[in-house]
Write a protein that holds these residues in place. Sequence first.
Motif, PDB file in Angstrom:
ATOM      1  N   GLN A 241       0.815  -1.214   0.000  1.00 32.47           N
ATOM      2  CA  GLN A 241       0.000   0.000   0.000  1.00 32.47           C
ATOM      3  C   GLN A 241       0.852   1.269   0.000  1.00 32.47           C
ATOM      4  O   GLN A 241       0.437   2.312   0.497  1.00 32.47           O
ATOM      5  N   LEU A 242       2.043   1.206  -0.556  1.00 32.53           N
ATOM      6  CA  LEU A 242       2.937   2.358  -0.573  1.00 32.53           C
ATOM      7  C   LEU A 242       2.538   3.317  -1.690  1.00 32.53           C
ATOM      8  O   LEU A 242       2.398   2.916  -2.842  1.00 32.53           O
ATOM      9  N   SER A 243       2.378   4.592  -1.358  1.00 32.08           N
ATOM     10  CA  SER A 243       2.045   5.594  -2.368  1.00 32.08           C
ATOM     11  C   SER A 243       3.194   6.576  -2.592  1.00 32.08           C
ATOM     12  O   SER A 243       3.210   7.284  -3.594  1.00 32.08           O
ATOM     13  N   SER A 244       4.134   6.621  -1.671  1.00 36.84           N
ATOM     14  CA  SER A 244       5.330   7.446  -1.824  1.00 36.84           C
ATOM     15  C   SER A 244       6.417   6.896  -0.911  1.00 36.84           C
ATOM     16  O   SER A 244       6.124   6.184   0.052  1.00 36.84           O
ATOM     17  N   LEU A 245       7.651   7.241  -1.229  1.00 36.24           N
ATOM     18  CA  LEU A 245       8.790   6.762  -0.434  1.00 36.24           C
ATOM     19  C   LEU A 245       9.518   7.977   0.130  1.00 36.24           C
ATOM     20  O   LEU A 245      10.376   8.562  -0.532  1.00 36.24           O
ATOM     21  N   PRO A 246       9.196   8.367   1.348  1.00 38.86           N
ATOM     22  CA  PRO A 246       9.869   9.532   1.937  1.00 38.86           C
ATOM     23  C   PRO A 246      11.344   9.246   2.165  1.00 38.86           C
ATOM     24  O   PRO A 246      11.768   8.099   2.273  1.00 38.86           O
ATOM     25  N   VAL A 247      12.120  10.304   2.209  1.00 40.73           N
ATOM     26  CA  VAL A 247      13.559  10.157   2.447  1.00 40.73           C
ATOM     27  C   VAL A 247      13.780   9.558   3.826  1.00 40.73           C
ATOM     28  O   VAL A 247      13.241  10.045   4.830  1.00 40.73           O
ATOM     29  N   THR A 248      14.532   8.486   3.875  1.00 38.76           N
ATOM     30  CA  THR A 248      14.828   7.790   5.132  1.00 38.76           C
ATOM     31  C   THR A 248      16.234   7.221   5.042  1.00 38.76           C
ATOM     32  O   THR A 248      16.716   6.935   3.936  1.00 38.76           O
TER      33      THR A 248
END
Length: 517
Positions: A241-248
């Motif tokens: 269910q990932l819609s974006s990948l924030p910087v981590t």
Amino acid sequence: MTDIEIGERRSYDGAICTVRYVGEVAGTSGSWIGVEWDDATRGKHDGSHKGTRYFSCKSKSPTAASFVRPSRTAEPARSFIAALRDKYTGDVSAASAHIRFSGKIAEEVGFEKIRRKQAELAELKFVILDGSRVAFPYAEGDEPIAQTCPKVIQLELSRNLFTKLGIVVQICSELPELRNLRLNGNRFQRILQDDGLENAPSVFKDVRDLGLEETLLSWEELCHVASKFPALATLSADANQLSSLPVTPLLSLSSTLLSLNLEFNEFIAFSDIRSLSGLKALRNLHLKGNNICSITSDSSGNPPVFPSSLQYLDISYNKVSSWSFVDGLPDSFPGLTHLRFTHNPVYDNPDPDHSAQSKTITEEAYMITVGRLAGLKVLNFGTITNNDRQDAEMFYLARIGKHLAATARIPKSFDIYRVKGIAGKLFAQDPLSLRLIWETGEWDPVAGFDDEVEDSSDEEDLREPDTDTPDATSQSGKRAGRWVKREAELQDGPRQLGFCVDGLEAKVRVEIRKDAL
């Protein structure tokens, strides 16, 4: 009711769920257990009943939840060793039960040898305990894992009853040969606070492949887990269910991860996964089954640029509907050589206005894709030969010719902006990145005339220059001057084309501005 805890994992008739609520439900009698099913199609609602919300689910499905009575019997959780022995040694008589087809007993050939081989647990290298209700390493009386199956290389522990990832670390700490670990479909809780992961890097130091599909973990949680695998080369995080990948923080992943699977998530543009540009060693990216339709979701934003090491891209079964998307791939993926692009709207219907009767739609889409991507070596698992590329580029150029023929005659009443709009659509380019050059058909002198020998005649030579060559020649054979074709750029504005050019017809050349390349 006192032995049921929120977050507890349960199995009813082989269907696994997580307890989300314990208590009463308005309009009914007695107590209920509110559960979220791992199989989101099994439930009846999303945690609410008759307008009242009793709990929330991790799944976004409207049918992930149900209420069940506490009296309903749940299947017991098992230890790793108990599940292993049940799967691979079991009751020989039960394993050897007759197989029947339409009432007839089928003869088994060679199965006994397989059973004997599997029963030798100490020699097992591949262990599959998918859906085996494993919840803890040991039960009372179980022998050590290190003595029972010390040679395990690949371990499948998907869809079990774990609540903490630290339990998996305990199991794997006794498997020194482990290289591949599958944990798909589990519902690990409080990943970022799990103290059981403290020793994980030493336990997983040689594991290269990790599966975390359908775990519904966030990108931060997925990276937190993956970073505990110092040598990780392949990560599968499909259907989360990932819609974006924030910087981590990517930590060791930036230099070790070679292949990343993010299929069946909810991305709509490459800008949603911009943070992957930090994976400097990444070679393969799988994005099948998302909702990708553009390079960037913000037209004013800069397109993401991924590392040149990334050569394979799978964007099949997405929602790409424009060839301008394909034209932008080399900018975002400078190292792209392998592409899977089938089952996108633009690939299924590549050119509705100019359908080629001599070729199928699939062939047309293949040739247009190859013709637009000069650096591509493999498309849809097929190697592009030199002949393939030559045929594709000729087909693509012929297709452009058809478009040009269809739009060659533009009324002079059209303004410059409208003409650029037509050209932009034709060549799949931003209209304002194009230059319109009017080829007047006339010639201008540029050099050589000051060097001419003066004629003794008082009459002026009024002869026209030879329009077939840029150089004019005197009667004596000596060069008399150099000429160039006169051209004029049509400036942007609402002015009609007819006021910018002369004659009944005009030839206008389309160029891309240098600052747009």
